[in-house]
Write a protein that holds these residues in place. Structure first.
Motif, PDB file in Angstrom:
ATOM      1  N   MET A 128       0.809  -1.211   0.000  1.00  0.00           N
ATOM      2  CA  MET A 128       0.000   0.000   0.000  1.00  0.00           C
ATOM      3  C   MET A 128       0.848   1.269   0.000  1.00  0.00           C
ATOM      4  O   MET A 128       0.597   2.195  -0.767  1.00  0.00           O
ATOM      5  CB  MET A 128      -0.912   0.007   1.239  1.00  0.00           C
ATOM      6  CG  MET A 128      -1.887  -1.155   1.300  1.00  0.00           C
ATOM      7  SD  MET A 128      -2.669  -1.324   2.919  1.00  0.00           S
ATOM      8  CE  MET A 128      -3.490   0.250   3.101  1.00  0.00           C
ATOM      9  N   PHE A 129       1.850   1.297   0.865  1.00  0.00           N
ATOM     10  CA  PHE A 129       2.621   2.518   1.091  1.00  0.00           C
ATOM     11  C   PHE A 129       3.951   2.466   0.338  1.00  0.00           C
ATOM     12  O   PHE A 129       4.594   1.415   0.262  1.00  0.00           O
ATOM     13  CB  PHE A 129       2.871   2.720   2.583  1.00  0.00           C
ATOM     14  CG  PHE A 129       1.616   2.930   3.375  1.00  0.00           C
ATOM     15  CD1 PHE A 129       0.984   4.168   3.384  1.00  0.00           C
ATOM     16  CD2 PHE A 129       1.043   1.887   4.097  1.00  0.00           C
ATOM     17  CE1 PHE A 129      -0.186   4.367   4.104  1.00  0.00           C
ATOM     18  CE2 PHE A 129      -0.123   2.077   4.823  1.00  0.00           C
ATOM     19  CZ  PHE A 129      -0.745   3.318   4.825  1.00  0.00           C
ATOM     20  N   SER A 130       4.369   3.607  -0.181  1.00  0.00           N
ATOM     21  CA  SER A 130       5.562   3.678  -1.035  1.00  0.00           C
ATOM     22  C   SER A 130       6.831   3.922  -0.225  1.00  0.00           C
ATOM     23  O   SER A 130       7.547   4.905  -0.429  1.00  0.00           O
ATOM     24  CB  SER A 130       5.386   4.797  -2.073  1.00  0.00           C
ATOM     25  OG  SER A 130       4.248   4.574  -2.856  1.00  0.00           O
ATOM     26  N   TYR A 131       7.104   3.008   0.703  1.00  0.00           N
ATOM     27  CA  TYR A 131       8.382   3.030   1.404  1.00  0.00           C
ATOM     28  C   TYR A 131       9.315   2.106   0.632  1.00  0.00           C
ATOM     29  O   TYR A 131       9.141   0.883   0.653  1.00  0.00           O
ATOM     30  CB  TYR A 131       8.219   2.554   2.846  1.00  0.00           C
ATOM     31  CG  TYR A 131       7.282   3.417   3.657  1.00  0.00           C
ATOM     32  CD1 TYR A 131       7.586   4.744   3.946  1.00  0.00           C
ATOM     33  CD2 TYR A 131       6.069   2.902   4.133  1.00  0.00           C
ATOM     34  CE1 TYR A 131       6.718   5.535   4.681  1.00  0.00           C
ATOM     35  CE2 TYR A 131       5.201   3.686   4.868  1.00  0.00           C
ATOM     36  CZ  TYR A 131       5.530   5.000   5.144  1.00  0.00           C
ATOM     37  OH  TYR A 131       4.671   5.793   5.870  1.00  0.00           O
ATOM     38  N   PRO A 132      10.305   2.649  -0.089  1.00  0.00           N
ATOM     39  CA  PRO A 132      11.110   1.842  -1.008  1.00  0.00           C
ATOM     40  C   PRO A 132      11.840   0.694  -0.309  1.00  0.00           C
ATOM     41  O   PRO A 132      12.495   0.897   0.715  1.00  0.00           O
ATOM     42  CB  PRO A 132      12.114   2.853  -1.576  1.00  0.00           C
ATOM     43  CG  PRO A 132      11.507   4.186  -1.323  1.00  0.00           C
ATOM     44  CD  PRO A 132      10.709   4.055  -0.074  1.00  0.00           C
ATOM     45  N   LEU A 133      11.704  -0.506  -0.866  1.00  0.00           N
ATOM     46  CA  LEU A 133      12.406  -1.675  -0.344  1.00  0.00           C
ATOM     47  C   LEU A 133      13.743  -1.820  -1.069  1.00  0.00           C
ATOM     48  O   LEU A 133      13.784  -1.927  -2.297  1.00  0.00           O
ATOM     49  CB  LEU A 133      11.561  -2.930  -0.533  1.00  0.00           C
ATOM     50  CG  LEU A 133      10.283  -3.016   0.307  1.00  0.00           C
ATOM     51  CD1 LEU A 133       9.530  -4.304   0.011  1.00  0.00           C
ATOM     52  CD2 LEU A 133      10.588  -2.908   1.793  1.00  0.00           C
TER      53      LEU A 133
END
Length: 792
Positions: A128-133
């Motif tokens: 859902m959230f765009s926290y880059p992996l």
């Protein structure tokens, strides 16, 4: 021709150095302040706006209807996310989360032990959230009950790099081993939620079985709608979803419903009033946007006033130009061009100011704002501000100067009409109205912040420290307490599950004899240990504290005065009381104390027995002046009993101050901007005083020859400006009163709006204005009349 106009403009700037300096200084400071505020406003607007799915991301909040009131909160049942995903087809992803709760846990790899802030969330979180992996993927990052996703910083601290961290084991609270299943990039300053790790939600439910109960609220719930979903229809669908799970609703105790809010709006719009979203940080964004416009207007008014006042000096130039054929439109653009030139110089200087001031501004606002010199949009906006400022400040003087009659000018009979003089004075009044509003607002904000710091909370927050009970400290609490009380610097010790300024848990599961079955009251509650009243230095109205000398106290309750009023007992000690089916008696009534922010009224409170709880905080009161000694003692004991955990603590007064962090930032910014607004206004006033004295130099000479004293001449020159300030004060006071009255009503407890505040602001602005004018007035009054009358 343009080259010629530029030459003329430059010569005028050089010729009138004092007025040029005043104009450029005022515009530079005004532009620098406005740009700082606009950068801050843009930073606030950008928070949480980076998520790619932002238009479909929603936060779920819950409304509760009971006790003839409607309240709302973001806390929801721990099972809500999974149920929403099953029940509503338009929901693509859903997650429960504890992000934003500032949960800190201890992690260990080898000999390295760190306490780190993080959260727990469902497997859909990274989808859902765009926290880059950086390592791992969103599809399975949180699927494993023993898995953990960590930040780049955490990976580097423990394993050296994100790559080497993958698949490694990390010890969590010295209770279990977790496997690193993903590494995400460090959370940026543009995110409202800060965390360095995310653990699996099923693991969280296993460790916190209370979250499996639909009657308990604590986690947050977020959903992502499908692209074709209608948010309004989804909002209607989820409204009554909790009805079938709420056992109290079936009994008619209270009702609940759910609603949606765009996730990227939550940061700025997070306050509730009567169950409806009503303001939040957006109010400060709007306030300082207005302040930015105010300050820039003040600077522009300076330019208008000085240009109009000095119009007589350029009258012959205009007369000659018109006589040889210059049309009005050409003259208008000439003077606007001069204004744009001066504004451009001011913008360049303001950028230098901006570079110097930004680090200090970041420190005050607790931000990490950078100057976006590498962004073309910034330069486009800056160009727009330059043009608008140049046009606003130069338009009236250009129209005014270009309208001069060349015949009157060349005959030397030109005089400023009364309309022009009144307009110029009106600009001065308007300028000081804005400044006075800022001054009054600053004084009131400062007094309210001081009030929050000095108010008697009902307990003594000085010399009190919180130590989290974790690891072996939980099972060895009795040993810890006994050993600590023997150490130097320690006065008393107790324990609680909530810090005294943040008792947020609430319940309606309360019963007593004679309770109206239709009466639904929410009580805040906290579990506390022995010596709580003594350690907190609370005052008892009736009864006593929990004591180990009374075995029956495990079934006892202490309530506050507000709770007693709602319960209705006239002689409460020993009377039956039931919370969650745990029958007991009231053993004490404590005098009301503030256990939340002053934004809220004191609510009914229950203190229940919690000496043997399995979590919470140790509360330690130190002897005055011996805090360092007490902390050293506690650290020694805690390291002996709990070697696998860092010793951490927090001061009660610092935790209390955090409740008013926003107000403190607003207060600091208000002080700075009010000072700068006054500075800019006084620059303009100084320029007008210089010009007035210059125009009346012969009059002053004649008066001195006729015997006028310096003091009488000072009064003559300053009285005109003094009356303008008085008029500005009369206009500004009711506006400031109305505005600040609204702001103060955001607090349940606030200072009264006293006449002394307005008198202080009036006296201050009059003193500053007189001090500004007096420099030039006294200088003019001291001129030798022989010199001023020589040409006669």
């Amino acid at each position: 021709m343009i080259k010629n106009y530029l030459k003329v403009a430059w010569r005028n700037l050089i010729k009138n150095k004092a007025h040029t300096f005043i104009n450029i200084a005022g515009l530079s400071v005004g532009l620098a302040c406005s740009l700082l505020i606009l950068l801050w406003v843009q930073n606030e607007m950008d928070v949480d706006a980076f998520h790619k799915n932002g238009k479909n991301l929603y936060s779920v909040y819950e409304r509760q209807f009971f006790d003839h009131k409607v309240t709302a909160q973001y806390f929801t049942p721990g099972l809500l996310a999974s149920e929403l995903k099953k029940a509503i087809p338009e929901i693509k992803y859903a997650t429960s989360s504890t992000t934003g709760f500032e949960e800190r846990h201890t992690f260990k790899v080898g000999d390295k032990i760190l306490k780190i802030e993080g959260a727990a969330a469902d497997s859909d979180f990274f989808k859902m959230f765009s926290y880059p992996l950086l390592q791992g993927n969103a599809q399975n990052a949180l699927n494993n009950i023993s898995g953990i996703a960590i930040s780049k910083k955490m990976a580097e601290n423990f394993f050296g790099s994100p790559q080497t961290a993958m698949g490694k084991t990390i010890r969590y609270d010295n209770q279990k081993d977790l496997i690193v299943t993903a590494v995400f990039d460090n959370i940026g300053a543009n995110s409202s939620e800060k965390f360095d790790y995310i653990t699996n939600w099923q693991a969280y439910l296993k460790d916190n079985p209370w979250a499996l109960n639909w009657d308990n609220n604590s986690p947050l719930t977020y959903i992502q709608l499908r692209d074709d979903a209608n948010p309004v229809l989804v909002d209607k669908k989820i409204t009554h979803l909790l009805t079938s799970y709420n056992k109290f609703e079936k009994k008619g105790i209270f009702t609940q419903d759910l609603s949606l809010q765009r996730f990227d709006q939550k940061y700025l719009h997070s306050n509730f009033k009567n169950g409806v979203i009503d303001g939040g940080r957006i109010e400060y964004v709007q306030l300082f946007s207005i302040v930015a416009v105010f300050i820039l207007l003040i600077a522009c008014i300076n330019f208008m006033n000085l240009a109009t006042a000095r119009s007589v000096k350029r009258a012959k130039e205009i007369g000659v130009r018109k006589a040889i054929g210059a049309v009005k439109s050409i003259l208008v653009w000439q003077f606007i061009g001069e204004s744009l030139l001066l504004t451009s110089i001011a913008v360049i200087i303001s950028l230098v100011f901006l570079t110097v001031l930004l680090p200090v501004f970041n420190q005050i606002t607790q931000k990490q704002i950078e100057l976006p010199f590498n962004q073309p949009l910034f330069w486009i906006k800056l160009l727009g501000i330059t043009i608008i400022t140049g046009l606003v400040s130069g338009s009236y003087p250009a129209l005014f100067l270009s309208s001069f009659n060349p015949v009157k000018v060349l005959k030397g009979t030109l005089k400023l009409d009364s309309g022009t003089v009144i307009f110029r004075k009106g600009l001065v009044v308007f300028q000081f109205v804005l400044s006075i509003i800022l001054i009054i607002g600053t004084i009131i904000v400062s007094k309210q912040i001081n009030y929050t710091q000095s108010i008697n909370l009902g307990f003594d927050r000085e010399n009190m420290i919180y130590v989290p009970l974790e690891g072996n400290l939980v099972t060895n609490y009795e040993v810890l307490k006994n050993e600590a009380l023997k150490m130097p610097g320690i006065q008393s010790i107790t324990r609680t599950d909530c810090t005294p300024t943040n008792i947020t848990p609430s319940t309606i599961g309360v019963h007593w004899i004679g309770k109206d079955p239709n009466l639904n009251i929410s009580f805040n509650d906290a579990s506390v240990g022995y010596d709580y009243i003594n350690t907190m230095k609370l005052k008892m109205v009736a009864g006593r504290d929990f004591s180990k000398d009374n075995a029956t106290d495990s079934a006892g309750y202490i309530i506050n005065e507000t709770a007693l009023k709602r319960i209705g007992y006239t002689d409460p000690i020993g009377k039956p009381f039931d919370q969650w089916g745990n029958k007991g008696i009231i053993i004490g009534v404590v005098k009301d104390f503030h256990f939340n922010s002053l934004h809220e009224q004191i609510k009914p409170l229950i203190l229940r027995y919690g000496e043997k709880d399995i979590s919470g905080y140790l509360m330690l009161r130190t002897q005055p002046g011996k805090t360092k000694t007490a902390l050293a003692s506690m650290e020694t004991i805690c390291k002996q009993l709990n070697p696998n955990f860092q010793f951490t603590y927090a001061f009660s007064d610092e935790e209390y101050n955090k409740l008013y962090n926003n107000e403190q930032i607003v207060g600091n910014l208000s002080n700075a901007f009010a000072f700068l607004a006054i500075f800019i206004s006084c620059l303009g006033l100084l320029g007008l005083a210089m010009f007035t004295a210059e125009q009346r130099v012969k009059e002053i000479g004649i008066r001195k020859v006729l015997g006028a004293s310096v003091s009488s001449l000072f009064a003559l020159l300053s009285s005109e400006f003094l009356w303008l300030i008085v008029i500005a004060l009369i206009i500004a006071s009711p506006i400031a009163w109305y505005t600040m009255n609204i702001w103060l009503h955001n607090f349940a407890y606030y200072i009264p709006l006293q006449f002394s505040v307005f008198a202080l602001a009036g006296g201050l602005i009059i003193f500053i204005a007189l001090a500004t004018v007096s420099v030039q007035a006294i200088k003019a009054a001291l001129i030798n009349p022989i010199k001023s009358l020589r040409s006669e």
